[in-house]
Design a protein around this motif. Sequence first.
Motif, PDB file in Angstrom:
ATOM      1  N   SER A  75     -26.166  28.037   5.108  1.00  0.00           N
ATOM      2  CA  SER A  75     -26.840  28.963   4.199  1.00  0.00           C
ATOM      3  C   SER A  75     -25.909  30.068   3.712  1.00  0.00           C
ATOM      4  N   GLU A  76     -24.663  30.062   4.195  1.00  0.00           N
ATOM      5  CA  GLU A  76     -23.721  31.107   3.815  1.00  0.00           C
ATOM      6  C   GLU A  76     -22.551  30.584   2.994  1.00  0.00           C
ATOM      7  N   ASN A  77     -22.344  29.271   3.019  1.00  0.00           N
ATOM      8  CA  ASN A  77     -21.299  28.601   2.249  1.00  0.00           C
ATOM      9  C   ASN A  77     -21.858  27.291   1.735  1.00  0.00           C
ATOM     10  N   ARG A  78     -21.308  26.786   0.671  1.00  0.00           N
ATOM     11  CA  ARG A  78     -21.762  25.520   0.096  1.00  0.00           C
ATOM     12  C   ARG A  78     -21.151  24.376   0.914  1.00  0.00           C
ATOM     13  N   ALA A  79     -21.856  23.986   1.973  1.00  0.00           N
ATOM     14  CA  ALA A  79     -21.332  22.952   2.864  1.00  0.00           C
ATOM     15  C   ALA A  79     -22.481  22.320   3.648  1.00  0.00           C
ATOM     16  N   ALA A  80     -22.321  21.033   3.928  1.00  0.00           N
ATOM     17  CA  ALA A  80     -23.319  20.306   4.727  1.00  0.00           C
ATOM     18  C   ALA A  80     -22.635  19.145   5.425  1.00  0.00           C
ATOM     19  N   GLU A  81     -23.221  18.752   6.558  1.00  0.00           N
ATOM     20  CA  GLU A  81     -22.734  17.567   7.262  1.00  0.00           C
ATOM     21  C   GLU A  81     -23.922  16.804   7.814  1.00  0.00           C
ATOM     22  N   LEU A  82     -23.758  15.490   7.871  1.00  0.00           N
ATOM     23  CA  LEU A  82     -24.826  14.614   8.312  1.00  0.00           C
ATOM     24  C   LEU A  82     -24.361  13.793   9.501  1.00  0.00           C
ATOM     25  N   TYR A  83     -25.081  13.944  10.624  1.00  0.00           N
ATOM     26  CA  TYR A  83     -24.907  13.051  11.763  1.00  0.00           C
ATOM     27  C   TYR A  83     -25.783  11.845  11.475  1.00  0.00           C
ATOM     28  N   LYS A  84     -25.180  10.662  11.482  1.00  0.00           N
ATOM     29  CA  LYS A  84     -25.903   9.454  11.114  1.00  0.00           C
ATOM     30  C   LYS A  84     -25.743   8.413  12.225  1.00  0.00           C
ATOM     31  N   ARG A  85     -26.891   7.842  12.632  1.00  0.00           N
ATOM     32  CA  ARG A  85     -26.866   6.816  13.678  1.00  0.00           C
ATOM     33  C   ARG A  85     -26.451   5.477  13.065  1.00  0.00           C
ATOM     34  N   LEU A  86     -25.444   4.871  13.673  1.00  0.00           N
ATOM     35  CA  LEU A  86     -24.987   3.534  13.313  1.00  0.00           C
ATOM     36  C   LEU A  86     -25.191   2.634  14.531  1.00  0.00           C
ATOM     37  N   PRO A  87     -25.129   1.320  14.361  1.00  0.00           N
ATOM     38  CA  PRO A  87     -25.299   0.437  15.529  1.00  0.00           C
ATOM     39  C   PRO A  87     -24.336   0.757  16.676  1.00  0.00           C
ATOM     40  N   GLN A  88     -23.141   1.210  16.374  1.00  0.00           N
ATOM     41  CA  GLN A  88     -22.151   1.523  17.413  1.00  0.00           C
ATOM     42  C   GLN A  88     -22.202   2.968  17.897  1.00  0.00           C
ATOM     43  N   GLY A  89     -23.118   3.777  17.358  1.00  0.00           N
ATOM     44  CA  GLY A  89     -23.250   5.167  17.797  1.00  0.00           C
ATOM     45  C   GLY A  89     -23.328   6.115  16.614  1.00  0.00           C
ATOM     46  N   TRP A  90     -23.116   7.397  16.896  1.00  0.00           N
ATOM     47  CA  TRP A  90     -23.240   8.436  15.879  1.00  0.00           C
ATOM     48  C   TRP A  90     -21.929   8.639  15.133  1.00  0.00           C
ATOM     49  N   THR A  91     -22.039   8.914  13.846  1.00  0.00           N
ATOM     50  CA  THR A  91     -20.898   9.289  13.022  1.00  0.00           C
ATOM     51  C   THR A  91     -21.264  10.576  12.288  1.00  0.00           C
ATOM     52  N   LEU A 113     -25.241  18.144  -3.100  1.00  0.00           N
ATOM     53  CA  LEU A 113     -25.045  19.577  -2.865  1.00  0.00           C
ATOM     54  C   LEU A 113     -25.651  20.381  -4.010  1.00  0.00           C
ATOM     55  N   ASP A 114     -25.606  19.836  -5.236  1.00  0.00           N
ATOM     56  CA  ASP A 114     -26.236  20.529  -6.364  1.00  0.00           C
ATOM     57  C   ASP A 114     -27.737  20.661  -6.149  1.00  0.00           C
ATOM     58  N   ASP A 115     -28.385  19.594  -5.619  1.00  0.00           N
ATOM     59  CA  ASP A 115     -29.818  19.675  -5.299  1.00  0.00           C
ATOM     60  C   ASP A 115     -30.071  20.731  -4.226  1.00  0.00           C
ATOM     61  N   ILE A 116     -29.271  20.721  -3.191  1.00  0.00           N
ATOM     62  CA  ILE A 116     -29.455  21.632  -2.052  1.00  0.00           C
ATOM     63  C   ILE A 116     -29.321  23.092  -2.482  1.00  0.00           C
ATOM     64  N   TYR A 117     -28.311  23.383  -3.307  1.00  0.00           N
ATOM     65  CA  TYR A 117     -27.976  24.770  -3.626  1.00  0.00           C
ATOM     66  C   TYR A 117     -28.460  25.230  -5.009  1.00  0.00           C
ATOM     67  N   ALA A 118     -29.358  24.485  -5.633  1.00  0.00           N
ATOM     68  CA  ALA A 118     -29.885  24.896  -6.949  1.00  0.00           C
ATOM     69  C   ALA A 118     -30.546  26.274  -6.834  1.00  0.00           C
ATOM     70  N   GLY A 119     -30.093  27.204  -7.661  1.00  0.00           N
ATOM     71  CA  GLY A 119     -30.664  28.541  -7.673  1.00  0.00           C
ATOM     72  C   GLY A 119     -30.283  29.426  -6.507  1.00  0.00           C
ATOM     73  N   VAL A 120     -29.326  28.972  -5.689  1.00  0.00           N
ATOM     74  CA  VAL A 120     -28.910  29.732  -4.499  1.00  0.00           C
ATOM     75  C   VAL A 120     -27.569  30.401  -4.815  1.00  0.00           C
ATOM     76  N   THR A 121     -27.535  31.715  -4.686  1.00  0.00           N
ATOM     77  CA  THR A 121     -26.308  32.467  -4.882  1.00  0.00           C
ATOM     78  C   THR A 121     -25.684  32.737  -3.524  1.00  0.00           C
ATOM     79  N   LEU A 122     -24.464  32.260  -3.359  1.00  0.00           N
ATOM     80  CA  LEU A 122     -23.744  32.477  -2.079  1.00  0.00           C
ATOM     81  C   LEU A 122     -22.505  33.321  -2.303  1.00  0.00           C
TER      82      LEU A 122
END
Length: 184
Positions: A140-156, A175-184
């Motif tokens: 919420s303070e910088n334009r950044a995101a990460e996704l933990y995703k389950r794969l058959p061999q584990g998390w990535t 990221l454009d969807d996430i931060y639309a109208g958000v001023t950081l």
Amino acid sequence: MSDPVLRKISEEEYLRTEETSPVKREYVDGFVYAQAGASLPHNRIATNIQAVLIPATRSRGCWSYASDMKVQVSSPGRLRYYYPDIVVICEPHEDLRQAETRPCLVVEILSQSTRQVDLTYKAQDYLSLPSLQGYLLVDSENRAAELYKRLPQGWTVDIVQDEVTLPCLDIPLSLDDIYAGVTL
């Protein structure tokens, strides 16, 4: 999280008193932690993500909840109730009065006060849920995101550069969807 109440309480007492508590509280192994309010960017980010999720959840028979749905995480010797910023459920529901136990996607929006807990304790707990397919962390303070995703061999972990496909719903989120109208 704020400081815990000085005494442990039972799960039953927590659930009973949470219904009438003037503030949301998370439950961690008998200790109760009050949840702080969220900033304007935090709330706009949550609303933006929900705007993308709602049509997809409706068309798939799933549900997306923002901030007020508890998720229960339990294992031997451990019992926790958290309030994720967003939780997606795609399995049949049993008793929604207390908490969800089978989310397929959890979203936490990071702030200075929650970042460390969301990246460590909550991440470990959420990733232990057999139903979970994705854990999205959005800053919420910088334009950044990460996704933990389950794969058959584990998390990535995927660092979101421009767009990511959300597991369990199989929809894109940019990221454009996430931060639309958000001023950081």
